[in-house]
Design a protein around this motif. Structure first.
Motif, PDB file in Angstrom:
ATOM      1  N   LYS A 174       6.325  11.082  -1.786  1.00 25.75           N
ATOM      2  CA  LYS A 174       7.640  10.447  -1.798  1.00 25.75           C
ATOM      3  C   LYS A 174       8.625  11.331  -1.041  1.00 25.75           C
ATOM      4  O   LYS A 174       8.673  12.543  -1.228  1.00 25.75           O
ATOM      5  CB  LYS A 174       8.105  10.245  -3.247  1.00 25.75           C
ATOM      6  N   GLU A 178      14.285   9.119  -1.408  1.00 22.57           N
ATOM      7  CA  GLU A 178      13.753   7.764  -1.249  1.00 22.57           C
ATOM      8  C   GLU A 178      13.764   7.052  -2.598  1.00 22.57           C
ATOM      9  O   GLU A 178      13.411   7.634  -3.624  1.00 22.57           O
ATOM     10  CB  GLU A 178      12.324   7.832  -0.704  1.00 22.57           C
ATOM     11  N   GLU A 181      11.665   2.060  -5.476  1.00 24.19           N
ATOM     12  CA  GLU A 181      11.262   0.747  -4.968  1.00 24.19           C
ATOM     13  C   GLU A 181      10.728   0.837  -3.545  1.00 24.19           C
ATOM     14  O   GLU A 181       9.681   0.253  -3.227  1.00 24.19           O
ATOM     15  CB  GLU A 181      12.452  -0.214  -5.011  1.00 24.19           C
ATOM     16  N   ASN A 182      11.423   1.592  -2.689  1.00 24.12           N
ATOM     17  CA  ASN A 182      10.973   1.726  -1.305  1.00 24.12           C
ATOM     18  C   ASN A 182       9.662   2.492  -1.213  1.00 24.12           C
ATOM     19  O   ASN A 182       8.794   2.171  -0.389  1.00 24.12           O
ATOM     20  CB  ASN A 182      12.047   2.416  -0.461  1.00 24.12           C
ATOM     21  N   TYR A 183       9.524   3.530  -2.055  1.00 22.85           N
ATOM     22  CA  TYR A 183       8.283   4.298  -2.030  1.00 22.85           C
ATOM     23  C   TYR A 183       7.113   3.453  -2.499  1.00 22.85           C
ATOM     24  O   TYR A 183       6.040   3.467  -1.888  1.00 22.85           O
ATOM     25  CB  TYR A 183       8.418   5.540  -2.915  1.00 22.85           C
ATOM     26  N   ASP A 184       7.304   2.717  -3.557  1.00 23.86           N
ATOM     27  CA  ASP A 184       6.255   1.820  -4.058  1.00 23.86           C
ATOM     28  C   ASP A 184       5.819   0.847  -2.969  1.00 23.86           C
ATOM     29  O   ASP A 184       4.625   0.644  -2.735  1.00 23.86           O
ATOM     30  CB  ASP A 184       6.780   1.062  -5.275  1.00 23.86           C
ATOM     31  N   LYS A 185       6.780   0.278  -2.266  1.00 27.36           N
ATOM     32  CA  LYS A 185       6.487  -0.698  -1.217  1.00 27.36           C
ATOM     33  C   LYS A 185       5.722  -0.049  -0.063  1.00 27.36           C
ATOM     34  O   LYS A 185       4.714  -0.585   0.413  1.00 27.36           O
ATOM     35  CB  LYS A 185       7.783  -1.316  -0.698  1.00 27.36           C
ATOM     36  N   ALA A 186       6.178   1.131   0.374  1.00 28.88           N
ATOM     37  CA  ALA A 186       5.563   1.806   1.511  1.00 28.88           C
ATOM     38  C   ALA A 186       4.120   2.214   1.211  1.00 28.88           C
ATOM     39  O   ALA A 186       3.202   1.971   2.008  1.00 28.88           O
ATOM     40  CB  ALA A 186       6.382   3.032   1.901  1.00 28.88           C
ATOM     41  N   THR A 188       2.117   1.174  -1.306  1.00 30.15           N
ATOM     42  CA  THR A 188       1.283   0.012  -1.628  1.00 30.15           C
ATOM     43  C   THR A 188       0.832  -0.707  -0.365  1.00 30.15           C
ATOM     44  O   THR A 188      -0.358  -1.024  -0.213  1.00 30.15           O
ATOM     45  CB  THR A 188       2.040  -0.968  -2.533  1.00 30.15           C
ATOM     46  N   GLU A 189       1.742  -0.965   0.546  1.00 31.91           N
ATOM     47  CA  GLU A 189       1.389  -1.674   1.776  1.00 31.91           C
ATOM     48  C   GLU A 189       0.371  -0.905   2.592  1.00 31.91           C
ATOM     49  O   GLU A 189      -0.579  -1.491   3.139  1.00 31.91           O
ATOM     50  CB  GLU A 189       2.644  -1.951   2.605  1.00 31.91           C
ATOM     51  N   ASP A 190       0.546   0.406   2.680  1.00 31.30           N
ATOM     52  CA  ASP A 190      -0.379   1.228   3.461  1.00 31.30           C
ATOM     53  C   ASP A 190      -1.781   1.209   2.850  1.00 31.30           C
ATOM     54  O   ASP A 190      -2.771   0.944   3.547  1.00 31.30           O
ATOM     55  CB  ASP A 190       0.128   2.665   3.539  1.00 31.30           C
ATOM     56  N   ILE A 223       1.091   3.901  -8.789  1.00 28.54           N
ATOM     57  CA  ILE A 223       0.860   2.994  -7.664  1.00 28.54           C
ATOM     58  C   ILE A 223      -0.622   2.902  -7.349  1.00 28.54           C
ATOM     59  O   ILE A 223      -1.166   1.798  -7.177  1.00 28.54           O
ATOM     60  CB  ILE A 223       1.652   3.462  -6.424  1.00 28.54           C
TER      61      ILE A 223
END
Length: 272
Positions: A174, A178, A181-186, A188-190, A223
């Motif tokens: 992280k 940050e 919410e943004n870290y979770d999204k980044a 998770t998507e990766d 995550i």
């Protein structure tokens, strides 16, 4: 997800000496960490060893009664109570170098052993589009990964799709300031992107996540659990004493294998 555990287990058909440990007793599980295994002796790196060194290590392990297992075997032991060898050990190789297939696989076959190869998605994507098979620096393609998993000797790990870099984020950690919410999204998507690509092109779904550069972020744990990973590999150097607690599987320690030390000295130094 546990179905993948037993898929790998079924593919690895080598005979194992079953442990006589009491069900409630802890079992010592050392994990060795390699990266590139190639002949280029001109390049000095703590993350590159020659095939001769790698084979010497496996010969030592074999002579001293160690049996290699997959991380999925360890997961099955913790979650399902399945047996482990009396002296289990895990061999891991990070980043997914082509030489993990050209140089490592034949040695694994020679000593009837298995290993975990953690791949980086963008590296694999890049080398799947070009014809460059130089084992000194090339990475595994997805076809190569399919060949390795079909061999029954290799289990794949997720090493992130595009977070294997030393920038502001420091691997997949992280970033300071940050939002959660943004870290979770980044993250998770990766990770989900690589999981999906490996499932589509290789036909397996990794259950182990490997932290890039060993940068463990406490915010990452919920995550990776949410995504479905059942274990995580760190770079903390210690032997793992597994007593059946699932939480232990998310902080597995490993010993990096440097090139400038003999096999016996290295093994004795880390307690193997």
């Amino acid at each position: 997800m546990l179905g993948t555990v037993f898929l790998y287990k079924a593919r690895y058909e080598a005979k194992q000496t079953l442990s006589t440990e009491n069900e409630d007793a802890s079992i010592a599980v050392p994990i060795l960490m390699y990266h590139s295994v190639c002949d280029n002796k001109k390049v000095t790196s703590n993350y590159r060893v020659t095939p001769e060194v790698f084979e010497s290590d496996l010969e030592y392990l074999s002579k001293n009664g160690y049996k290699t297992i997959f991380v999925s075997d360890l997961v099955a032991y913790v979650h399902e109570g399945t047996s482990l060898p009396e002296k289990p050990i895990i061999i891991t190789l990070d980043d997914g170098y082509l030489n993990n297939m050209t140089n490592v696989l034949p040695i694994l076959e020679k000593y009837n052993m298995c290993a975990v190869v953690s791949v980086v998605g963008e590296f694999a994507e890049s080398f799947s589009k070009v014809i460059d098979r130089n084992p000194l620096y090339a990475y595994l393609t997805f076809d190569d990964m399919k060949y390795l998993t079909d061999s029954g000797r290799i289990e794949l790990g997720n090493h992130t799709y595009a977070m294997h870099e030393l920038g502001e984020r420091r691997g997949c950690a992280k970033i300071s300031g940050e939002s959660a919410e943004n870290y979770d999204k980044a993250l998770t998507e990766d990770l989900v992107k690589l999981q999906s690509v490996i499932k589509d092109k290789v036909g397996v779904t990794p259950i182990v996540f490997t932290y890039p550069y060993g940068f463990v972020s406490k915010e990452s744990l919920p995550i990776i659990k949410k995504i479905g990973f059942l274990a995580a590999l760190t770079c903390y150097e210690h032997i793992n004493y597994i007593n059946g607690t699932p939480e232990q599987l998310y902080k597995l320690g490993r010993f990096n294998r440097p090139p400038n030390i003999g096999t016996e000295e290295f093994m004795k130094k880390i307690g193997v």
